[in-house]
Design a protein around this motif. Sequence first.
Motif, PDB file in Angstrom:
ATOM      1  N   LEU A 169      -7.055  41.213  77.346  1.00  0.00           N
ATOM      2  CA  LEU A 169      -7.557  42.327  76.544  1.00  0.00           C
ATOM      3  C   LEU A 169      -8.897  41.968  75.904  1.00  0.00           C
ATOM      4  O   LEU A 169      -9.770  42.818  75.757  1.00  0.00           O
TER       5      LEU A 169
ATOM      6  N   ILE B 173      -4.161  41.297  66.088  1.00  0.00           N
ATOM      7  CA  ILE B 173      -3.031  42.241  66.126  1.00  0.00           C
ATOM      8  C   ILE B 173      -2.417  42.246  67.522  1.00  0.00           C
ATOM      9  O   ILE B 173      -1.194  42.292  67.677  1.00  0.00           O
ATOM     10  N   VAL B 174      -3.275  42.190  68.556  1.00  0.00           N
ATOM     11  CA  VAL B 174      -2.775  42.145  69.930  1.00  0.00           C
ATOM     12  C   VAL B 174      -1.893  40.907  70.116  1.00  0.00           C
ATOM     13  O   VAL B 174      -0.761  41.002  70.607  1.00  0.00           O
TER      14      VAL B 174
ATOM     15  N   TRP C 131       5.553  39.139  69.326  1.00  0.00           N
ATOM     16  CA  TRP C 131       6.754  39.814  68.824  1.00  0.00           C
ATOM     17  C   TRP C 131       7.557  40.429  69.941  1.00  0.00           C
ATOM     18  O   TRP C 131       8.776  40.396  69.950  1.00  0.00           O
TER      19      TRP C 131
ATOM     20  N   VAL D  48     -11.251  42.405  65.057  1.00  0.00           N
ATOM     21  CA  VAL D  48     -10.119  42.749  64.192  1.00  0.00           C
ATOM     22  C   VAL D  48      -8.868  43.011  65.035  1.00  0.00           C
ATOM     23  O   VAL D  48      -7.740  42.708  64.633  1.00  0.00           O
ATOM     24  N   ASP D  49      -9.094  43.570  66.227  1.00  0.00           N
ATOM     25  CA  ASP D  49      -7.973  43.977  67.074  1.00  0.00           C
ATOM     26  C   ASP D  49      -7.256  42.778  67.700  1.00  0.00           C
ATOM     27  O   ASP D  49      -6.032  42.811  67.868  1.00  0.00           O
TER      28      ASP D  49
ATOM     29  N   ALA E 268     -13.329  44.855  67.884  1.00  0.00           N
ATOM     30  CA  ALA E 268     -12.653  43.973  68.840  1.00  0.00           C
ATOM     31  C   ALA E 268     -12.117  42.731  68.134  1.00  0.00           C
ATOM     32  O   ALA E 268     -10.975  42.311  68.360  1.00  0.00           O
TER      33      ALA E 268
ATOM     34  N   PHE F  82      -0.381  39.085  67.936  1.00  0.00           N
ATOM     35  CA  PHE F  82       0.831  39.181  67.136  1.00  0.00           C
ATOM     36  C   PHE F  82       1.858  40.096  67.789  1.00  0.00           C
ATOM     37  O   PHE F  82       3.042  39.770  67.887  1.00  0.00           O
ATOM     38  N   SER F  83       1.377  41.259  68.290  1.00  0.00           N
ATOM     39  CA  SER F  83       2.329  42.232  68.843  1.00  0.00           C
ATOM     40  C   SER F  83       2.949  41.711  70.137  1.00  0.00           C
ATOM     41  O   SER F  83       4.130  41.933  70.392  1.00  0.00           O
ATOM     42  N   VAL F  84       2.161  41.015  70.976  1.00  0.00           N
ATOM     43  CA  VAL F  84       2.741  40.500  72.220  1.00  0.00           C
ATOM     44  C   VAL F  84       3.711  39.357  71.927  1.00  0.00           C
ATOM     45  O   VAL F  84       4.747  39.226  72.587  1.00  0.00           O
TER      46      VAL F  84
END
Lengths: 229, 236
Positions: free
Chosen positions: B121, B159-160, B166, B155-156, B153, B162-164
Amino acid sequence: MTEVTSDVRVIIAVAGKDWRGELRSRQLPIGAAFFGAVTLFVFGFALGPDRAALAQAAPGLLWLALILAGMLVVSRLQQLETDDGAGEQLALYPASRGAIYLGKVTAALPFLLLLGAVLLPATAVLYSVVIGPALPALVATIVLGSFGFAAVGTFYAGLTARMRAREILLPLLLLPVIAPLLLAAVRATVAALAGDPFSEVASWLGLLAAFDLVMVAVGAATYGTVLEE
Amino acid sequence: MNRAALPVRLLGIAAVLTIGAATWYGLFVVPPDLNQGDAQRILYIHVASAWHAFFSFGLAAAASVGWLIWRNPRFDAAALAFAEVGVLFTVSTIWAGMMWGKPVWGTYWQWEDPRLVTTALLLALYLGYLLVRRLTDDPVRRATRAAAVAIIAAVDIPIVHFSVTWWRGLHQGPTFGNPETILNPPAPGAFVTALLFMLFGVILLWAWLIIRRYQLARLEWIAEEAAQRAAVGVPA
């Protein structure tokens, strides 16, 4: 008048003018909802008639349809500003740029929620999904997901509105950024439809809320520089 | 700009020589790993690339913030250099990772590996960044639009990741060991030496590429300004 109340008035004024215009022509709500429903319909052709497979894929397809139709919403609302130089006029008002951004985000929100209200029952019907018991969690997911999409989408639609090849550029920039939103929203939807056996819906909704807050803060801080041009 | 030409050229030569020597060391001196066989040799270039890819993008975002605050074109040139070289190292990271993944994991792509998905990403986000630059003609607008994209980008990306992480954690998917720690025997001297050797070579190469790209970006900016002045008939 304090600064906060004047910002709120700017947000309401900016969102209000977009709502009035779009509700009079009705192009945007009808067009976007119809496009989303057609998308759900053709996903059915892509996956074949297997009911179990369709029901399993339903949460992902619902969110893809919401995002694809949502892109029409945010780009149309920015198009309003580029037509006849309205955006330049807007930038000249003595209002904070952050408030103008929040106004555009607020303008997009009801259209995105309307999409959810149309596409969620359409998913239930087309893909044989039972949504009744999961409805509160699904509504919460759609509200948080729509807000995050409006925050990022408004920013990128504004950035690309006056660029060459904006139709190509908007999805190309927007889709990678909302990847965590898509992931969290789909996981929350899957868990909610399954009856939340592992109590994970709240965690995914928390992640969505965090994404929303971070993106709306960054958008409010940087949208002004894009508008300034 | 010619003042610094010789040291920069020497840096480039040193980078090529070091990477050449590190490649020889990694291919012929280090023994094959007991589990991964020869595939572990790919990791030296993979790990070195990955560190520089993420490092570059962090610096690109920092330079972008600098542009938005101070509006100095040097920040824009630096952001461009970091982003473009970062894309190069990201492609190298993903390519080497897939070449390693096929023999060791049995697959080129592993959706539940947060680092792989995050890196992919990251590549998409910064290709978008380069496209925004390409599609904007006015230098000041280009710098501002690109800076905003770079900040979003940056900042994102956490989060990317972290979410993956999780996604994997909540679903108890297949868990793979950390590629840096599953070497067998556990990271003996030769493996560590090869990694540090390659890392040093890549640092030199990275620095050389950044300096050259930055210099080129400055020249491009000056040329664009001259062309704009000529277009409106202002003498230089």
